[in-house]
Design a protein around this motif. Sequence first.
Motif, PDB file in Angstrom:
ATOM      1  N   LEU A 272     -78.743  41.529 -99.398  1.00 16.64           N
ATOM      2  CA  LEU A 272     -77.699  42.495 -99.076  1.00 16.64           C
ATOM      3  C   LEU A 272     -77.426  42.535 -97.570  1.00 16.64           C
ATOM      4  O   LEU A 272     -76.274  42.619 -97.141  1.00 16.64           O
ATOM      5  N   THR A 273     -78.487  42.457 -96.762  1.00 14.06           N
ATOM      6  CA  THR A 273     -78.315  42.473 -95.303  1.00 14.06           C
ATOM      7  C   THR A 273     -77.463  41.288 -94.857  1.00 14.06           C
ATOM      8  O   THR A 273     -76.553  41.434 -94.028  1.00 14.06           O
ATOM      9  N   THR A 274     -77.742  40.102 -95.410  1.00 19.81           N
ATOM     10  CA  THR A 274     -76.960  38.905 -95.063  1.00 19.81           C
ATOM     11  C   THR A 274     -75.507  39.080 -95.473  1.00 19.81           C
ATOM     12  O   THR A 274     -74.587  38.760 -94.712  1.00 19.81           O
ATOM     13  N   TRP A 275     -75.296  39.627 -96.678  1.00 20.16           N
ATOM     14  CA  TRP A 275     -73.937  39.876 -97.157  1.00 20.16           C
ATOM     15  C   TRP A 275     -73.183  40.817 -96.224  1.00 20.16           C
ATOM     16  O   TRP A 275     -72.004  40.604 -95.931  1.00 20.16           O
ATOM     17  N   ILE A 276     -73.857  41.848 -95.748  1.00 18.10           N
ATOM     18  CA  ILE A 276     -73.207  42.832 -94.874  1.00 18.10           C
ATOM     19  C   ILE A 276     -72.837  42.191 -93.533  1.00 18.10           C
ATOM     20  O   ILE A 276     -71.727  42.393 -93.017  1.00 18.10           O
ATOM     21  N   LEU A 277     -73.761  41.416 -92.965  1.00 17.24           N
ATOM     22  CA  LEU A 277     -73.490  40.747 -91.682  1.00 17.24           C
ATOM     23  C   LEU A 277     -72.305  39.790 -91.805  1.00 17.24           C
ATOM     24  O   LEU A 277     -71.423  39.748 -90.947  1.00 17.24           O
ATOM     25  N   ILE A 278     -72.273  39.028 -92.900  1.00 14.33           N
ATOM     26  CA  ILE A 278     -71.187  38.068 -93.091  1.00 14.33           C
ATOM     27  C   ILE A 278     -69.874  38.789 -93.411  1.00 14.33           C
ATOM     28  O   ILE A 278     -68.798  38.351 -92.997  1.00 14.33           O
ATOM     29  N   SER A 279     -69.958  39.920 -94.084  1.00 11.90           N
ATOM     30  CA  SER A 279     -68.751  40.730 -94.340  1.00 11.90           C
ATOM     31  C   SER A 279     -68.116  41.192 -93.027  1.00 11.90           C
ATOM     32  O   SER A 279     -66.887  41.286 -92.921  1.00 11.90           O
ATOM     33  N   MET A 280     -68.958  41.482 -92.020  1.00 11.76           N
ATOM     34  CA  MET A 280     -68.437  41.866 -90.703  1.00 11.76           C
ATOM     35  C   MET A 280     -67.649  40.719 -90.076  1.00 11.76           C
ATOM     36  O   MET A 280     -66.560  40.925 -89.524  1.00 11.76           O
TER      37      MET A 280
END
Length: 329
Positions: free
Chosen positions: A17-25
């Motif tokens: 989830l953390t990776t997904w959030i960073l890439i979403s940014m």
Amino acid sequence: WIAIGAFIGYALYKKSLTTWILISMIVGAEFGVDLPHVAVKMQLVSKIFLRLIKTIIAPLLFATLVVGIAGHSNLKQVGRMGWKSLVYFEVVSTIALFIGLLAINISKAGVGVNVPDAVNQSEIAQVVPQSGSDLILHIFPENIAKSIYEGQVLQIVVFSIIFGIAVAMLKDKYKIPMVKFTEALAETMFKFTMIIMYFAPFAVFAAIAYSIGHMGLDILVNLFKLLATLYVSLIILVLIVFLPVALLFRIPVKKFLSKVAEPITIAFATTSSESALPIAMERMEEFGVPRKIVAFVMPTGYSFNLDGTTLYLSLATIFVAQISGIHLP
């Protein structure tokens, strides 16, 4: 976009989830630059996420605080934890405030800045002046339902602390069912948080896309000196306050950072501390902090000890004064 496609592929591989959030940014920032007319309409998505998070705050604070206080066998332990926490909050918040004041007076980031047209001053709400007695009265709830409706976190915390002490004073036949109920409520709200967090990458994407689509990247250039002053100040706060505290109390820094990466990213992207609180509490339990401590210290810290906000507000006050040509002694 090819590079972003590679990032998305990496996120699919990592399933974090953390990776997904960073890439979403990253994706949101590019979307905001390339399609600003669409991006400005995407604030709705991030607002839905923030509303859902706000529904978690009151029941989670209430349940965890009551468990944290009533679940203690000795109320004196709660008292000791309380005064130690408040002393720490006061000292660190004051240090943060002075770092902000010092940094902005050195950088003078507001001197010579032209306010961008994108900053629509009509959106600024009228603030009614408050006296000292008004501020003190504001701490205490007159109607807990009203406090929950208005999102008055400090009032919810005060009510929950007093309620928790009252439960702790009950006889076991009344106390045990109440503690079990609040424990069950806390567990339910953590599961509720887990469901909402699946929506977080979309909310982060929409929030960043909206910000850049609405303001443009030019505002970052215009306010670069302010942003640089803020982030240098925050790094100094981490290095001279938080890191020594972590080392003094033998907190494994690397493991701690891995646990807080997700709530930090969510708070940064949504510009809301509220959005990070439920997941931060969950991560601290995973880190190894007992629930009784997490339940008491984090909600009260959320109310009294937002050090980054304290630093920013002192810094921003002087910044606005410098733009306006007002000397504050």
